[in-house]
Write an enzyme that holds these catalytic residues in place. Structure first.
Site, PDB file in Angstrom:
ATOM      1  N   HIS A  59     -21.734  50.297   6.749  1.00  7.27           N
ATOM      2  CA  HIS A  59     -21.741  50.900   5.401  1.00  7.27           C
ATOM      3  C   HIS A  59     -20.965  50.004   4.444  1.00  7.27           C
ATOM      4  O   HIS A  59     -19.743  50.095   4.358  1.00  7.27           O
ATOM      5  CB  HIS A  59     -21.103  52.292   5.491  1.00  7.27           C
ATOM      6  CG  HIS A  59     -21.218  53.095   4.240  1.00  7.27           C
ATOM      7  ND1 HIS A  59     -21.242  54.463   4.253  1.00  7.27           N
ATOM      8  CD2 HIS A  59     -21.301  52.736   2.937  1.00  7.27           C
ATOM      9  CE1 HIS A  59     -21.332  54.913   3.007  1.00  7.27           C
ATOM     10  NE2 HIS A  59     -21.359  53.881   2.197  1.00  7.27           N
ATOM     11  N   HIS A 175     -25.204  60.678   2.029  1.00  9.56           N
ATOM     12  CA  HIS A 175     -23.939  60.930   1.334  1.00  9.56           C
ATOM     13  C   HIS A 175     -23.929  62.425   1.033  1.00  9.56           C
ATOM     14  O   HIS A 175     -24.638  62.890   0.141  1.00  9.56           O
ATOM     15  CB  HIS A 175     -23.849  60.107   0.045  1.00  9.56           C
ATOM     16  CG  HIS A 175     -22.562  60.325  -0.705  1.00  9.56           C
ATOM     17  ND1 HIS A 175     -21.663  59.308  -0.953  1.00  9.56           N
ATOM     18  CD2 HIS A 175     -22.012  61.440  -1.236  1.00  9.56           C
ATOM     19  CE1 HIS A 175     -20.617  59.791  -1.618  1.00  9.56           C
ATOM     20  NE2 HIS A 175     -20.812  61.098  -1.808  1.00  9.56           N
ATOM     21  N   ASP A 303     -17.305  51.511   4.314  1.00  9.93           N
ATOM     22  CA  ASP A 303     -17.713  51.875   2.952  1.00  9.93           C
ATOM     23  C   ASP A 303     -17.098  50.895   1.943  1.00  9.93           C
ATOM     24  O   ASP A 303     -16.574  51.298   0.900  1.00  9.93           O
ATOM     25  CB  ASP A 303     -17.337  53.321   2.616  1.00  9.93           C
ATOM     26  CG  ASP A 303     -18.078  53.834   1.385  1.00  9.93           C
ATOM     27  OD1 ASP A 303     -18.919  53.103   0.827  1.00  9.93           O
ATOM     28  OD2 ASP A 303     -17.808  54.975   0.974  1.00  9.93           O
TER      29      ASP A 303
HETATM   30  O1  DOR Z   1     -16.330  55.782  -3.552  1.00  9.90           O
HETATM   31  C1  DOR Z   1     -17.502  55.427  -3.489  1.00  9.90           C
HETATM   32  N1  DOR Z   1     -17.888  54.225  -3.963  1.00  9.90           N
HETATM   33  N2  DOR Z   1     -18.416  56.255  -2.968  1.00  9.90           N
HETATM   34  C2  DOR Z   1     -19.725  55.998  -3.056  1.00  9.90           C
HETATM   35  O2  DOR Z   1     -20.510  56.815  -2.642  1.00  9.90           O
HETATM   36  C3  DOR Z   1     -20.230  54.758  -3.690  1.00  9.90           C
HETATM   37  C4  DOR Z   1     -19.186  53.722  -3.698  1.00  9.90           C
HETATM   38  C5  DOR Z   1     -19.495  52.569  -4.614  1.00  9.90           C
HETATM   39  O3  DOR Z   1     -20.601  52.039  -4.533  1.00  9.90           O
HETATM   40  O4  DOR Z   1     -18.623  52.153  -5.376  1.00  9.90           O
HETATM   41 ZN    ZN Z   2     -20.800  54.005   0.242  1.00 10.39          ZN
END
Ligand code: DOR
Ligand code: ZN
Length: 438
Positions: A59, A175, A303
């Site tokens: 991710h 998500h 992430d």
């Molecule tokens: O905190 C986040 N940032 N959550 C997300 O779902 C997208 C991500 C981003 O792309 O900056």
């Molecule tokens: Zn993400």
């Protein structure tokens, strides 16, 4: 003659750690043996070190196209490789978002041979593009945002979800924050007073929005027997639901930042720790570690969501949600091993084996005969402080800055080539797109 032998390492298999030699030829692991005696073009002495399967970060947001000033494939993949991540799966919430076959093709052209790490792509679902999905091939999966986050990608209709689930060709990553719930809370907490509290972001996107979305999506997934992976779960409540639904086809992930930070972290980090879904209570964090131990959580993924510090240090309303993480995912988890929170072989499952299995990535994620030689050598005794000035990510900061972590990757090997050692890039070899089994 072997191309490379990693000698006398503690080899981290998914089911335990055993000492031995890993023999590599033409980019593939051809032998795992207690004591290799033949000749080799190169031998690396791994005495006292661990040989670990290259991390597949399932991710990440590399920001191409449209956000190249925050990160691009070169900087992001260099950050990855320097920290033991040999492959990544890139999200579609770009500007513009990747919601057609044509745009995906353009993204493939843009990555060209710019990435040092191996890679794969997710495709963004909308209420209008389900037909496009049928035309796709070799993707990691479909990304569904049930609630709005950075990039405004969203699926609002149940009908769309049902169409995606019934299609069934690709894994669906969700998500899971309910948009209807987020809107309810945004209206309730719209006043200035509420916004003045340091934990506003966690209050206005509460656990119940995540719970509602997870419950809903898993009921639909069950109806269609679909493969669904819930991204970044953050709460004890989601874990309870996952305990009922989890299977080979229904899985979930957690991020290192949700394991390490909680609602008290705003005091120090303020909007820098503004992320979607937000950080939660200490009790939730404890529950997430429980989900790691009991197997309810399959994957740890970063992430990686880079934004520049001037953006993150802006007032709440202008600050984009997201933190970088691809460069700290492995050391944070190794530090947790040294603290006794999790075993090293379990970390290999969470970071390498399970991402490869869940997204059907061919020949990756394990140290096993005939698997690709994407490997990392670990020094579990090495202590380093995370310093913004030393990071390779273009955004040049980390929420972990100032923390001393024990346990670091020291050598990164991709496709049998040593790419990174002694804190330097030593090969021009570029990564390749993963092969996804359908
Ligand atoms: O905190 C986040 N940032 N959550 C997300 O779902 C997208 C991500 C981003 O792309 O900056
Ligand atoms: Zn993400």
């Amino acid at each position: 003659m072997a191309d490379l032998v990693l000698k006398k390492g503690r080899i981290v298999f998914p089911d335990g750690i055993r000492e031995g030699d890993v023999v590599i030829e033409r980019g593939v692991i051809v032998e795992i043996t207690p004591d290799y005696k033949e000749e080799a073009k190169r031998v690396i002495d791994c005495t006292g070190k661990y040989i670990f399967p290259g991390v597949i970060d399932a991710h990440v947001h590399m920001r191409v196209p449209g956000g190249e000033y925050k990160e691009d494939f070169t900087t992001g993949s260099m950050a990855a490789i320097s920290a033991g991540v040999t492959g990544f799966l890139d999200m579609p919430n770009n500007s513009p978002p990747i919601i057609s076959k044509k745009m995906l093709g353009e993204k493939r052209d843009l990555i060209g041979d710019n990435s040092f790490a191996n890679y794969g792509f997710f495709f963004g679902a909308t209420d209008d593009n389900v037909d496009e999905i049928k035309r796709l091939s070799n993707i990691a999966g479909i990304k569904v945002y049930m609630g709005e986050s950075t990039g405004n990608l969203i699926v609002r209709k149940d009908e769309t979800l049902e169409n995606i689930f019934s299609h069934g060709k690709f894994p669906v990553v969700v998500h899971a924050e309910s948009q209807e719930c987020l809107e309810r809370f945004a209206a309730e907490y719209a006043g200035e007073d509420a916004r003045a509290r340091s934990d506003y972001h966690s209050v206005v996107r509460p656990p119940e929005c995540a719970r509602e979305a997870v419950k809903h999506v898993l009921h639909l997934a069950k109806k269609y027997d679909a493969s669904v992976h819930i991204a970044h779960i953050t709460t004890a409540e989601e874990l309870d639901i996952m305990r009922k639904f989890a299977s080979e086809k229904v899985t979930c992930e957690v991020t290192p930042h949700h394991l390490m930070f909680d609602t008290t972290s705003y005091e120090k980090l303020s909007n820098r720790i503004k992320i979607n879904p937000p950080v939660r209570s200490k009790e939730d964090v404890e529950a997430l570690w429980g989900g790691i131990s009991d197997g309810t959580i399959s994957i740890v993924a970063s992430d990686h969501a880079p934004h520049l510090l001037n953006e993150k240090d802006a007032p709440y309303a202008e600050c984009p949600a997201g933190v970088p993480g691809i460069e700290t995912i492995l050391p944070v988890m190794l530090d947790a091993v040294n603290k006794g929170l999790v075993n090293l072989d379990r970390v290999a499952q969470l970071l390498s084996q399970k991402p490869a299995e869940i997204f059907h990535i061919k020949n990756k994620g394990k140290i096993e005969l005939n698997y690709d030689a994407d490997l990392v050598i670990l020094d579990m005794d090495l202590e380093k402080v995370v310093e913004n000035s030393k990071l390779l990510t273009k955004c040049a900061w980390s929420p972990f800055e100032g923390m001393t972590l024990k346990g670091w990757p020291v050598t990164t090997i991709v496709g049998g080539d040593v790419i990174y050692e002694d804190s330097k890039f030593v090969s021009a070899r570029r990564g390749r797109e993963f092969n996804f089994e359908e």
